[in-house]
Design an enzyme around this catalytic site. Sequence first.
Site, short mmCIF file in Angstrom:
data_model
loop_
_atom_site.label_atom_id
_atom_site.label_comp_id
_atom_site.label_asym_id
_atom_site.label_seq_id
_atom_site.Cartn_x
_atom_site.Cartn_y
_atom_site.Cartn_z
N ASP A 272 0.82 -1.22 0.00
CA ASP A 272 0.00 0.00 0.00
C ASP A 272 0.85 1.26 0.00
O ASP A 272 2.07 1.22 0.21
CB ASP A 272 -0.98 0.00 1.20
CG ASP A 272 -0.37 -0.59 2.47
OD1 ASP A 272 0.87 -0.60 2.58
OD2 ASP A 272 -1.13 -1.04 3.33
N ASP B 6 -7.87 -2.78 13.96
CA ASP B 6 -9.24 -3.06 13.51
C ASP B 6 -9.31 -4.30 12.63
O ASP B 6 -10.32 -4.56 11.98
CB ASP B 6 -9.84 -1.84 12.79
CG ASP B 6 -9.07 -1.47 11.52
OD1 ASP B 6 -8.11 -2.19 11.16
OD2 ASP B 6 -9.44 -0.48 10.87
N HIS C 62 -7.48 -4.99 9.96
CA HIS C 62 -7.20 -4.85 8.52
C HIS C 62 -5.90 -5.54 8.13
O HIS C 62 -4.97 -5.64 8.93
CB HIS C 62 -7.19 -3.38 8.07
CG HIS C 62 -6.07 -2.54 8.57
ND1 HIS C 62 -6.23 -1.21 8.94
CD2 HIS C 62 -4.75 -2.78 8.77
CE1 HIS C 62 -5.07 -0.70 9.31
NE2 HIS C 62 -4.17 -1.62 9.23
C1 F6R Z 1 1.32 -1.53 6.08
C2 F6R Z 1 0.04 -2.19 6.15
C3 F6R Z 1 -0.81 -2.15 7.37
C4 F6R Z 1 -0.01 -2.45 8.64
C5 F6R Z 1 -0.92 -2.43 9.87
C6 F6R Z 1 -0.14 -2.64 11.14
O1 F6R Z 1 1.92 -1.69 4.81
O2 F6R Z 1 -0.36 -2.73 5.18
O3 F6R Z 1 -1.82 -3.10 7.25
O4 F6R Z 1 0.60 -3.69 8.52
O5 F6R Z 1 -1.60 -1.21 9.93
O6 F6R Z 1 0.75 -1.59 11.34
P1 F6R Z 1 1.83 -1.63 12.49
O7 F6R Z 1 2.78 -2.73 12.16
O8 F6R Z 1 2.50 -0.29 12.45
O9 F6R Z 1 1.10 -1.89 13.77
#
Ligand code: F6R
Length: 261
Positions: free
Chosen positions: A67, A136, A138
């Site tokens: 992303d 959440d 995702h």
């Molecule tokens: C980042 C991504 C997001 C993160 C998620 C967790 O490329 O795709 O889905 O993996 O938001 O983020 P952290 O690791 O910072 O808790």
Amino acid sequence: MQVVISADYEEMSKAAAGVMAKVVRDKPTAVLGLATGSTPLGMYKELIRLHREEGLDFSGVTTFNLDEYVGLDGSHEQSYRYFMTENLFKDINVNIDSTNVPPGISDDFKASCAAYEEKIRDAGGIDVQVLGIGSDGHIAFNEPSSSLASRTRLKTLTQQTIDDNARFFETPEDVPVYCVTMGVGTILEAKKLILLASGAGKADAVADAVEGPVSSMCTASALQLHPDSIICLDTAAMGKLQMREYYQWVQDKRPGAPRWD
Ligand code: F6R
């Protein structure tokens, strides 16, 4: 799903790097799907160490990131392109022309998202996709209610994700509201998935993903539909799993278990 339990973040990072390193050693031209955020940082550090000290060779590898924020170009310090350069690409021998991050700036997002998907297909598909998980639930930026068949596209972030990611920006208002993200359908086409989660703040999302119903309300639950997904957790992140004793039991028994690979 294979749940891999580690005592702490460092051990989890090394376990995940071990999986990635094996893919690269087995297939020097591997296509790696990469993630940003705090969670994979330790894994990237270990991959850099493996490159420097054990000669892990990335020269034939192609990468695709999950992303990118809309409106940030690669020179912006909070862009995911910049993150990848700083935290991995500059310290390994990957050919920078073989690294891909979704377009944060485009005159025609529909066309550039379709082109990103085509580039993944032309590369032969992703051999292993690294994933973090949002609080959440995702994966990539597939926020709750995203279609489990979705493809690379524009998405609007939830307030929860904006708040979670505000720590990287000067003020919460600086966090972009829009992003381009691989879809859940895109992610599920990778040959292998490896999801990393660390800390008690991820425990609810991990429980929903691993043991909850498959639902667009927790897009990480789509990993239940994948034939080869590995969930790398530290003990804090596994705290809400009902079957955690079983996962530990499986892990303890694994060295003597019958295998076919
Ligand atoms: C980042 C991504 C997001 C993160 C998620 C967790 O490329 O795709 O889905 O993996 O938001 O983020 P952290 O690791 O910072 O808790």
